[in-house]
Design a protein around this motif. Structure first.
Motif, PDB file in Angstrom:
ATOM      1  N   LYS A  11      68.583   7.205  25.298  1.00 49.02           N
ATOM      2  CA  LYS A  11      67.490   6.637  24.870  1.00 49.02           C
ATOM      3  C   LYS A  11      66.244   7.810  24.495  1.00 49.02           C
ATOM      4  CE  LYS A  11      68.636   2.517  26.229  1.00 49.02           C
ATOM      5  NZ  LYS A  11      69.376   1.662  25.341  1.00 49.02           N
ATOM      6  N   THR A  12      65.540   7.209  23.382  1.00 51.09           N
ATOM      7  CA  THR A  12      64.611   8.268  22.944  1.00 51.09           C
ATOM      8  C   THR A  12      63.538   8.326  23.942  1.00 51.09           C
ATOM      9  OG1 THR A  12      63.457   6.310  21.669  1.00 51.09           O
ATOM     10  CG2 THR A  12      65.160   7.543  20.626  1.00 51.09           C
ATOM     11  N   GLU A  13      62.848   9.506  23.686  1.00 53.54           N
ATOM     12  CA  GLU A  13      61.417   9.445  24.414  1.00 53.54           C
ATOM     13  C   GLU A  13      60.453   8.447  24.392  1.00 53.54           C
ATOM     14  OE1 GLU A  13      57.889  12.852  25.235  1.00 53.54           O
ATOM     15  OE2 GLU A  13      59.174  13.104  23.625  1.00 53.54           O
ATOM     16  N   LEU A  17      59.159   6.004  27.519  1.00 58.50           N
ATOM     17  CA  LEU A  17      57.732   5.979  27.836  1.00 58.50           C
ATOM     18  C   LEU A  17      57.489   4.543  27.957  1.00 58.50           C
ATOM     19  CD1 LEU A  17      56.300   8.678  25.546  1.00 58.50           C
ATOM     20  CD2 LEU A  17      56.206   8.561  28.362  1.00 58.50           C
ATOM     21  N   ALA A  18      58.064   3.845  26.920  1.00 53.07           N
ATOM     22  CA  ALA A  18      57.611   2.136  26.668  1.00 53.07           C
ATOM     23  C   ALA A  18      58.245   1.650  27.834  1.00 53.07           C
ATOM     24  CB  ALA A  18      58.302   1.701  25.719  1.00 53.07           C
ATOM     25  N   PHE A  19      59.387   1.892  28.595  1.00 54.59           N
ATOM     26  CA  PHE A  19      60.122   1.321  29.773  1.00 54.59           C
ATOM     27  C   PHE A  19      59.245   1.697  30.945  1.00 54.59           C
ATOM     28  CE2 PHE A  19      64.668   0.601  28.728  1.00 54.59           C
ATOM     29  CZ  PHE A  19      64.402  -0.169  27.538  1.00 54.59           C
ATOM     30  N   TYR A  64      57.163  -8.946  24.267  1.00 59.30           N
ATOM     31  CA  TYR A  64      57.625  -9.719  25.431  1.00 59.30           C
ATOM     32  C   TYR A  64      59.353  -9.355  25.515  1.00 59.30           C
ATOM     33  CZ  TYR A  64      59.162 -13.738  27.976  1.00 59.30           C
ATOM     34  OH  TYR A  64      59.757 -14.903  28.816  1.00 59.30           O
ATOM     35  N   ALA A  65      59.716  -9.378  24.307  1.00 63.36           N
ATOM     36  CA  ALA A  65      61.018  -8.864  24.174  1.00 63.36           C
ATOM     37  C   ALA A  65      61.551  -7.765  25.064  1.00 63.36           C
ATOM     38  CB  ALA A  65      61.707  -8.946  22.811  1.00 63.36           C
ATOM     39  N   ARG A  66      60.731  -6.754  24.618  1.00 65.41           N
ATOM     40  CA  ARG A  66      61.216  -5.403  25.205  1.00 65.41           C
ATOM     41  C   ARG A  66      60.815  -5.350  26.626  1.00 65.41           C
ATOM     42  NH1 ARG A  66      56.528  -1.914  23.875  1.00 65.41           N
ATOM     43  NH2 ARG A  66      56.055  -2.301  26.225  1.00 65.41           N
ATOM     44  N   ARG A  67      59.801  -6.010  27.112  1.00 61.25           N
ATOM     45  CA  ARG A  67      59.614  -6.133  28.422  1.00 61.25           C
ATOM     46  C   ARG A  67      60.662  -6.910  29.218  1.00 61.25           C
ATOM     47  NH1 ARG A  67      53.117  -6.515  27.886  1.00 61.25           N
ATOM     48  NH2 ARG A  67      52.781  -4.260  27.637  1.00 61.25           N
ATOM     49  N   VAL A  68      61.268  -7.808  28.658  1.00 58.90           N
ATOM     50  CA  VAL A  68      62.310  -8.597  29.205  1.00 58.90           C
ATOM     51  C   VAL A  68      63.557  -7.535  29.276  1.00 58.90           C
ATOM     52  CG1 VAL A  68      64.428 -10.332  28.731  1.00 58.90           C
ATOM     53  CG2 VAL A  68      61.906 -10.900  28.671  1.00 58.90           C
ATOM     54  N   THR A  69      63.719  -6.660  28.434  1.00 62.07           N
ATOM     55  CA  THR A  69      64.984  -5.922  28.109  1.00 62.07           C
ATOM     56  C   THR A  69      64.496  -4.655  29.471  1.00 62.07           C
ATOM     57  OG1 THR A  69      65.079  -6.195  25.736  1.00 62.07           O
ATOM     58  CG2 THR A  69      66.005  -4.038  26.821  1.00 62.07           C
ATOM     59  N   LEU A  71      63.207  -4.826  32.094  1.00 58.35           N
ATOM     60  CA  LEU A  71      63.512  -5.453  33.584  1.00 58.35           C
ATOM     61  C   LEU A  71      65.091  -5.622  33.705  1.00 58.35           C
ATOM     62  CD1 LEU A  71      60.858  -8.534  33.769  1.00 58.35           C
ATOM     63  CD2 LEU A  71      60.951  -6.201  34.988  1.00 58.35           C
ATOM     64  N   LYS A  72      65.755  -6.172  32.554  1.00 56.50           N
ATOM     65  CA  LYS A  72      67.059  -6.145  32.658  1.00 56.50           C
ATOM     66  C   LYS A  72      67.765  -4.874  32.943  1.00 56.50           C
ATOM     67  CE  LYS A  72      69.310  -9.617  30.191  1.00 56.50           C
ATOM     68  NZ  LYS A  72      69.586 -10.466  31.163  1.00 56.50           N
ATOM     69  N   VAL A  73      67.474  -3.828  32.108  1.00 60.86           N
ATOM     70  CA  VAL A  73      67.870  -2.598  32.382  1.00 60.86           C
ATOM     71  C   VAL A  73      67.764  -1.965  33.693  1.00 60.86           C
ATOM     72  CG1 VAL A  73      67.911  -0.278  31.174  1.00 60.86           C
ATOM     73  CG2 VAL A  73      68.103  -2.094  29.754  1.00 60.86           C
TER      74      VAL A  73
END
Length: 294
Positions: A11-13, A17-19, A64-69, A71-73
């Protein structure tokens, strides 16, 4: 530890950071004192509902989609590592429009590309087998541009059946992506001609990745294919060829160097692509004419 896991996954930096930001927001909502083992499915759904409908700051569909991702990851990693007994994020569904499917070449376009490359290798004033080798290896292996550019002559195992190559990574964090990938006897014949012409002793392609882009772009133009045809296009085309030919999921995932989490999304896209293009006209090799002397 989760960040180290993301580094190993490539994963990129910016993604990491977003995660991390997403998880801080989630922790602030459920309470920093909560243990991860005590978090339930209802907590995740409440958080997503609050974020989408009740939070003061608006949340775009993309965020929203990224935040679901995230949580799932995150919870999948916890579950697979044995830190929690079950994955509460597994049932979460992305509330977003499906991203466009990646560009792939049809059977006819693949044949056009290989035919144009073969003509350059045999029927020009200065025959050059490099474009044909480039395309053959991309279609056979599904390697990324950087992986192809890093190939060394010593990585080729021509005596194995079928012939194979070793995909190496210098970074220890990417060691999980190191793998051996097979390729066709047809490509081996092209490789012989290429080595006789260029005589590489180190890198197989003794040029920069940008130069390889120019080689592919010129070939795409000569083939009359869409200008946006890229290395990524050929990687997806290779993956789709394998999927349509019935290559096992584990074999195809290993060939592409994907983690189980990334493979889940890739497999869905391959299934959708296969449904859109229909059955293969030719299963296996699209262009069987060997590169022989006249």
């Amino acid at each position: 530890m989760f960040d180290e896991h993301l580094v190993r996954e490539g994963k990129t930096e910016n993604t990491r950071l977003a995660f991390a930001s997403d998880l801080r927001l989630f922790a602030g909502r459920v309470g920093d004192a909560r243990s991860v083992g005590g978090i339930r499915r209802s907590d995740l759904r409440e958080f997503l509902t609050w974020m989408a409908e009740h939070r003061d700051e608006p949340c775009s569909a993309k965020t929203y989609a990224r935040r679901v991702t995230t949580l799932k990851v995150f919870f999948s990693w916890l579950f697979l590592s044995g830190a929690i007994p079950e994955d509460p994020a597994a049932p979460l569904v992305h509330r977003r429009a499906r991203a466009p499917l990646p560009l792939v070449l049809s059977d006819g376009e693949v044949a056009s590309l290989l035919t144009a490359a073969w003509k350059i290798a045999r029927h020009t004033e200065a025959p050059d087998p490099r474009p044909l080798l480039l395309v053959r290896l991309l279609l056979d292996t599904g390697l990324k541009k950087g992986e192809l550019a890093r190939l060394d002559v010593s990585d080729i195992a021509r005596e194995s059946q079928p012939p194979s190559l070793l995909v190496r990574y210098e970074s220890a964090s990417m060691a999980n992506k190191q793998r051996r990938v097979t390729f066709s006897e047809i490509a081996l014949g092209v490789l012989d001609r290429y080595q006789a012409r260029y005589r590489p002793t180190g890198r197989l392609f003794d040029c920069t990745p940008r130069n390889l882009e120019y080689v592919l772009a010129d070939l795409v133009s000569a083939s009359g294919l869409p200008e946006k045809t890229s290395f990524e296009t050929l990687r997806w085309t290779s993956a789709l060829r394998g999927h349509r030919a019935g290559v096992g999921e584990d074999v195809l995932r290993e060939r592409l160097g994907l983690s189980p989490i990334t493979w889940a999304e890739t497999r869905l896209k391959l299934e959708l692509l296969a449904a859109s293009v229909g059955p293969a006209i030719v299963v296996g090799e699209y262009f069987e004419q060997p590169l022989e002397d006249s």
